[in-house]
Each structure stands twice: as structure tokens, then as C-alpha cells.
Design a protein around this motif. Structure first.
Motif, PDB file in Angstrom:
ATOM      1  N   MET A   1       1.230  -1.001   0.190  1.00 26.90           N
ATOM      2  CA  MET A   1       0.213   0.538  -0.526  1.00 26.90           C
ATOM      3  C   MET A   1       0.643   1.862   0.381  1.00 26.90           C
ATOM      4  O   MET A   1       0.422   1.819  -0.406  1.00 26.90           O
ATOM      5  CB  MET A   1      -1.165  -0.192   1.092  1.00 26.90           C
ATOM      6  CG  MET A   1      -2.268  -1.075   1.136  1.00 26.90           C
ATOM      7  SD  MET A   1      -2.470  -1.042  -0.723  1.00 26.90           S
ATOM      8  CE  MET A   1      -3.642   1.297  -0.296  1.00 26.90           C
ATOM      9  N   LYS A   2       2.276   1.322   1.061  1.00 25.45           N
ATOM     10  CA  LYS A   2       3.259   3.116   0.854  1.00 25.45           C
ATOM     11  C   LYS A   2       3.310   2.785  -0.050  1.00 25.45           C
ATOM     12  O   LYS A   2       3.949   4.168  -1.284  1.00 25.45           O
ATOM     13  CB  LYS A   2       3.519   2.227   1.769  1.00 25.45           C
ATOM     14  CG  LYS A   2       3.746   2.561   3.256  1.00 25.45           C
ATOM     15  CD  LYS A   2       4.974   1.936   4.151  1.00 25.45           C
ATOM     16  CE  LYS A   2       4.831   2.161   5.594  1.00 25.45           C
ATOM     17  NZ  LYS A   2       5.321   1.759   6.663  1.00 25.45           N
ATOM     18  N   LYS A   3       3.191   1.415  -1.324  1.00 28.04           N
ATOM     19  CA  LYS A   3       3.867   1.722  -2.620  1.00 28.04           C
ATOM     20  C   LYS A   3       3.061   2.533  -3.209  1.00 28.04           C
ATOM     21  O   LYS A   3       3.196   3.697  -4.492  1.00 28.04           O
ATOM     22  CB  LYS A   3       4.671   0.933  -3.385  1.00 28.04           C
ATOM     23  CG  LYS A   3       4.951   0.710  -4.527  1.00 28.04           C
ATOM     24  CD  LYS A   3       5.798  -0.272  -5.139  1.00 28.04           C
ATOM     25  CE  LYS A   3       6.510  -0.278  -6.563  1.00 28.04           C
ATOM     26  NZ  LYS A   3       6.828  -1.793  -6.678  1.00 28.04           N
ATOM     27  N   LEU A   4       2.242   2.044  -3.925  1.00 25.17           N
ATOM     28  CA  LEU A   4       0.529   2.972  -4.047  1.00 25.17           C
ATOM     29  C   LEU A   4       0.336   3.654  -4.370  1.00 25.17           C
ATOM     30  O   LEU A   4       0.196   4.901  -4.791  1.00 25.17           O
ATOM     31  CB  LEU A   4      -0.465   1.755  -3.975  1.00 25.17           C
ATOM     32  CG  LEU A   4      -0.079   0.323  -4.802  1.00 25.17           C
ATOM     33  CD1 LEU A   4      -1.350  -0.725  -4.357  1.00 25.17           C
ATOM     34  CD2 LEU A   4      -0.341   0.217  -6.027  1.00 25.17           C
ATOM     35  N   ALA A   5       0.713   4.595  -2.380  1.00 24.43           N
ATOM     36  CA  ALA A   5       0.029   5.719  -2.378  1.00 24.43           C
ATOM     37  C   ALA A   5       0.847   6.595  -2.512  1.00 24.43           C
ATOM     38  O   ALA A   5       1.226   7.680  -3.358  1.00 24.43           O
ATOM     39  CB  ALA A   5       0.614   6.001  -0.406  1.00 24.43           C
ATOM     40  N   GLY A   6       2.762   6.479  -2.531  1.00 21.11           N
ATOM     41  CA  GLY A   6       3.605   7.459  -3.416  1.00 21.11           C
ATOM     42  C   GLY A   6       3.705   6.837  -4.613  1.00 21.11           C
ATOM     43  O   GLY A   6       3.752   8.885  -5.153  1.00 21.11           O
ATOM     44  N   LEU A   7       3.238   5.888  -5.788  1.00 24.75           N
ATOM     45  CA  LEU A   7       3.111   6.651  -7.463  1.00 24.75           C
ATOM     46  C   LEU A   7       1.762   6.977  -7.014  1.00 24.75           C
ATOM     47  O   LEU A   7       1.855   8.444  -8.404  1.00 24.75           O
ATOM     48  CB  LEU A   7       2.588   4.889  -7.213  1.00 24.75           C
ATOM     49  CG  LEU A   7       2.113   5.135  -9.359  1.00 24.75           C
ATOM     50  CD1 LEU A   7       3.473   5.480  -9.902  1.00 24.75           C
ATOM     51  CD2 LEU A   7       1.890   3.433  -9.249  1.00 24.75           C
ATOM     52  N   ALA A   8       0.850   6.942  -6.594  1.00 24.28           N
ATOM     53  CA  ALA A   8      -0.705   8.051  -6.574  1.00 24.28           C
ATOM     54  C   ALA A   8       0.381   9.498  -6.166  1.00 24.28           C
ATOM     55  O   ALA A   8      -0.363  10.677  -7.025  1.00 24.28           O
ATOM     56  CB  ALA A   8      -1.299   7.344  -5.439  1.00 24.28           C
ATOM     57  N   LEU A   9       0.696   9.753  -4.832  1.00 25.53           N
ATOM     58  CA  LEU A   9       1.301  10.890  -5.578  1.00 25.53           C
ATOM     59  C   LEU A   9       2.540  12.078  -6.076  1.00 25.53           C
ATOM     60  O   LEU A   9       2.119  12.418  -6.566  1.00 25.53           O
ATOM     61  CB  LEU A   9       1.823  11.298  -3.625  1.00 25.53           C
ATOM     62  CG  LEU A   9       1.077  11.423  -2.572  1.00 25.53           C
ATOM     63  CD1 LEU A   9       2.099  11.053  -1.577  1.00 25.53           C
ATOM     64  CD2 LEU A   9       0.351  11.901  -3.058  1.00 25.53           C
ATOM     65  N   GLY A  10       2.626  10.602  -6.434  1.00 27.57           N
ATOM     66  CA  GLY A  10       3.816  11.142  -7.715  1.00 27.57           C
ATOM     67  C   GLY A  10       3.254  11.121  -9.214  1.00 27.57           C
ATOM     68  O   GLY A  10       3.435  11.726  -9.920  1.00 27.57           O
ATOM     69  N   CYS A  11       1.829  11.560  -9.915  1.00 27.73           N
ATOM     70  CA  CYS A  11       1.493  10.991 -10.864  1.00 27.73           C
ATOM     71  C   CYS A  11       0.497  12.344 -10.777  1.00 27.73           C
ATOM     72  O   CYS A  11      -0.858  12.529 -11.516  1.00 27.73           O
ATOM     73  CB  CYS A  11       0.329   9.817 -11.263  1.00 27.73           C
ATOM     74  SG  CYS A  11       2.556   8.873 -11.286  1.00 27.73           S
ATOM     75  N   ALA A  12      -0.009  13.053  -8.585  1.00 26.01           N
ATOM     76  CA  ALA A  12      -1.028  14.000  -8.483  1.00 26.01           C
ATOM     77  C   ALA A  12      -1.347  15.055  -9.218  1.00 26.01           C
ATOM     78  O   ALA A  12      -2.030  15.345  -9.296  1.00 26.01           O
ATOM     79  CB  ALA A  12      -0.570  14.276  -7.062  1.00 26.01           C
TER      80      ALA A  12
ATOM     81  N   ASN B   1       3.581  14.964 -18.146  1.00 26.03           N
ATOM     82  CA  ASN B   1       3.038  16.006 -17.627  1.00 26.03           C
ATOM     83  C   ASN B   1       4.018  16.551 -16.439  1.00 26.03           C
ATOM     84  O   ASN B   1       5.300  16.871 -17.250  1.00 26.03           O
ATOM     85  CB  ASN B   1       2.466  14.618 -16.521  1.00 26.03           C
ATOM     86  CG  ASN B   1       3.004  13.661 -15.944  1.00 26.03           C
ATOM     87  OD1 ASN B   1       4.394  13.466 -15.565  1.00 26.03           O
ATOM     88  ND2 ASN B   1       2.667  12.830 -14.587  1.00 26.03           N
ATOM     89  N   ALA B   2       3.912  17.372 -15.527  1.00 26.99           N
ATOM     90  CA  ALA B   2       4.561  17.767 -15.103  1.00 26.99           C
ATOM     91  C   ALA B   2       6.197  17.622 -14.369  1.00 26.99           C
ATOM     92  O   ALA B   2       7.287  18.032 -13.798  1.00 26.99           O
ATOM     93  CB  ALA B   2       4.326  18.777 -13.714  1.00 26.99           C
ATOM     94  N   GLU B   3       6.108  15.991 -14.173  1.00 31.23           N
ATOM     95  CA  GLU B   3       7.764  15.331 -14.125  1.00 31.23           C
ATOM     96  C   GLU B   3       8.114  14.201 -14.419  1.00 31.23           C
ATOM     97  O   GLU B   3       8.182  14.047 -14.625  1.00 31.23           O
ATOM     98  CB  GLU B   3       6.640  13.882 -12.246  1.00 31.23           C
ATOM     99  CG  GLU B   3       6.323  14.364 -10.667  1.00 31.23           C
ATOM    100  CD  GLU B   3       4.795  14.571 -11.097  1.00 31.23           C
ATOM    101  OE1 GLU B   3       3.580  14.408 -12.476  1.00 31.23           O
ATOM    102  OE2 GLU B   3       4.018  14.936 -10.017  1.00 31.23           O
TER     103      GLU B   3
END
Length: 338
Positions: A1-12, A208-210
């Protein structure tokens, strides 16, 4: 779950939650176009360029009128009931004078990404074949891999150009051209999108911005609402995030410069009345990131979009000829107030 949460923030940065709808104004900039499929804005001048695909031309808008810039592309046929004549497709500027154009008028495996030094407004148009400064490609057949064509979408970073390839009978790829300014490498297959998302036809593309590659997967034209929004790493080509959108056939993607929100055009091949310009808003369902497509404007077979610096968006539409009429139904529209 931590990995998925980080991914979601990275693509926010691709969307920013639900935003109230604005009152959108739609203006017809040019009418009488034939299957327009690409649009770009020239740096410094602000002139809008359109690939008027069905006539084999690239045109620009000067004082509200169409002016030929590149002429003489051959034409091919795309689609199954209805079918459309297509020639030049994706457009993108690398600087004021350097325009990159994707082929659509040749056989799969025989199409190129072409680079032109565009003439100033009012000058004689270039010849599609003779006056290309560079011809990069093609993506020919390679063993069991079929040759790719229909170089529909273009997106650029300082070091590369990314190209969506969606041939008539192929799985589809995102191809890549390494670049250093206006010095170019080869056109090479980079991301096998069908293998990663199990849906055909990458068409729309943006960055995207990233610096991630954002792709609108059109899917099958005879299957409803199978359009996907997928994020890929530019370094590895691996899928980062893949989301169902509920859209039919995504043909254009772009970030609004003032808000950073992501917008898409949906051609809606099966149900043209459902087509339009959509804003893609982030949602969370049961702790899982998802996307909500909010319709901003109804459009008749939209094919591409580009944002101007003032936040307005230019969209090309193929349109539908009225019964008994034989005129060209395509148009360039300007939508403001997003």
C-alpha cells in the motif's frame, strides 16, 4: 500500500480533484476542413497550425483565414464504417521554426516522422516530400512484429520526441526519437502499450509536470467506453498507473497551463453524440485511485487539442456533413473560460 500511495502522489499533477464547471465559450475559428487530425501553436507568433488530413495539407491560421504551409501528402483510409481519408496527423513545434509532423497517408511500416523549417506567413508552401528537412523512420516489420503506421500523437521533452503508432492491423506502440536540440536519432519502438494494458490503439499523448509519458489508449472502436489513461516512466517505459476513464475513444490529451488540470477529447466512434471535451478529475474509491471524466463541451468527432498560454484550448473536429450536403464538415474550434 505504501508503494501505491507514493505512486499516486507522484502522478498527482495530472489532475487535482473535483473542480466546479466553468461557463465555456466555443468559437468556430475555421470551418470547411477535411478530417483535421492535429493541431499545434507556433511559438512567438501564436499562429495555430492544423493538419487538414483529408486534403493532405498542413495549414496555419492568419487573421482568421487558412494559409497553406505544407502541401502534397498522399492519403490513406482509416476506420471501418465510417472510413476517413487521412494524410498528415500529429503536429508539434520544437521551436519557432521547427515543426514535426507524423505521417498517416502511407502504408503501415512505410511512414515517417518528418521535420520542416516552416516558412514565414505569406510565403509559398512547402512540398510534403521534397521539402522535409528530416525523415525519421519508418517502423518497418521486424520478424513477427508488424510494421507500424498512423503516427498520430506527438509529445516532446528536451531530449526526446514520443510518437503514438496505431496502424490498421497492429497492437500499437509508443515510439521514441532521441534528440539534442534539432539533431535526431532513429525512430525506435519504446513502449508496447498493448502488452502492458491489454487494450489496443495508443493515440493521444502528452508529458506531465514530472516528465512522465501520459497516453490515452483509444481501445477498440466497436467497444464502448474502453478508453484508458496510462502513465509511463520516461526512463524505463514501464507502466506506473493505468486507469479506466469511461470514455469511448481518447484522441487528445493536454494540461491547462494555468490550472495544471488534464483534459481529453473523446471521439466516441460508436456513439458520436457522446463525444466531447472532458476534464479528468482524480477520485478515490475504497482507497484506490480512479478518474472521473467530467464533460466540458459536446463536440462532433474531436480529434486533437492544444492549449494556448491564456488557458484557451484549440480543438479539431471532423464533424458530420448535413444530409444532402457534400461540403467539408471539419472545423477548428476555440474554447475559452475553462
Amino acid at each position: 500500500m505504501k508503494k501505491l500511495a507514493g505512486l499516486a502522489l507522484g502522478c498527482a499533477a495530472w489532475l487535482a480533484g473535483t473542480v466546479a464547471l466553468a461557463e465555456v465559450k466555443t468559437e468556430v475559428v475555421l470551418s470547411g476542413l477535411s478530417n483535421p487530425c492535429g493541431v499545434a501553436i507556433q511559438p512567438e507568433t501564436g499562429h495555430v497550425f492544423v493538419s487538414d488530413s483529408g486534403t493532405g495539407k498542413v495549414i496555419r491560421v492568419v487573421n482568421g483565414k487558412a494559409e497553406d504551409v505544407i502541401v502534397g501528402s498522399p492519403k490513406d483510409i482509416y476506420g471501418k464504417g465510417p472510413m476517413y481519408d487521412i494524410g498528415p496527423l500529429g503536429l508539434i513545434f520544437l521551436d519557432k521554426n521547427t515543426l514535426v509532423v507524423g505521417d498517416g497517408g502511407f502504408k503501415d511500416g512505410e511512414e515517417y516522422v518528418r521535420v520542416y523549417n516552416v516558412p514565414e506567413a505569406g510565403k509559398a508552401p512547402l512540398d510534403f516530400e521534397k521539402d522535409a528537412k528530416e525523415k525519421i523512420g519508418p517502423l518497418a516489420a521486424d520478424g513477427e512484429i508488424k510494421g507500424e503506421g498512423n503516427l498520430y500523437g506527438l509529445a516532446a521533452t528536451p531530449t526526446a520526441i514520443y510518437v503514438t503508432c496505431n496502424g490498421d492491423d497492429t497492437k500499437g506502440w509508443v515510439a521514441k526519437i532521441e534528440r539534442n536540440g534539432t539533431k535526431f536519432g532513429k525512430l525506435e519502438r519504446s513502449i508496447a502499450t498493448k502488452e502492458q494494458v491489454e487494450v489496443d490503439a495508443p493515440v493521444a499523448i502528452t508529458i506531465n509536470a514530472e516528465g512522465q509519458i501520459v497516453v490515452g489508449q483509444m481501445g477498440e472502436i466497436n467497444k464502448p467506453k474502453d478508453g484508458l489513461l496510462t502513465f509511463y516512466s520516461a526512463k524505463t517505459g514501464k507502466k506506473l498507473l493505468n486507469l479506466e476513464t469511461g470514455l469511448f475513444d481518447i484522441t487528445g490529451l493536454g494540461y491547462a497551463p494555468k490550472t495544471g488540470l488534464l483534459y481529453a477529447t473523446d471521439f466516441a466512434w460508436m456513439e458520436p453524440a457522446e463525444g466531447g471535451l472532458f476534464r479528468l478529475d482524480r477520485e478515490s474509491k475504497g482507497g484506490t485511485q480512479s478518474v472521473k471524466a467530467t464533460k466540458i463541451a459536446k463536440l462532433d468527432k474531436p480529434t486533437s487539442l492544444v492549449f494556448a498560454d491564456d488557458g484557451s484550448v484549440y480543438v479539431t473536429v471532423i464533424g458530420t456533413a448535413k444530409e444532402g450536403e457534400t461540403g467539408k464538415a471539419g472545423a477548428l474550434l476555440k474554447l475559452s473560460g475553462l
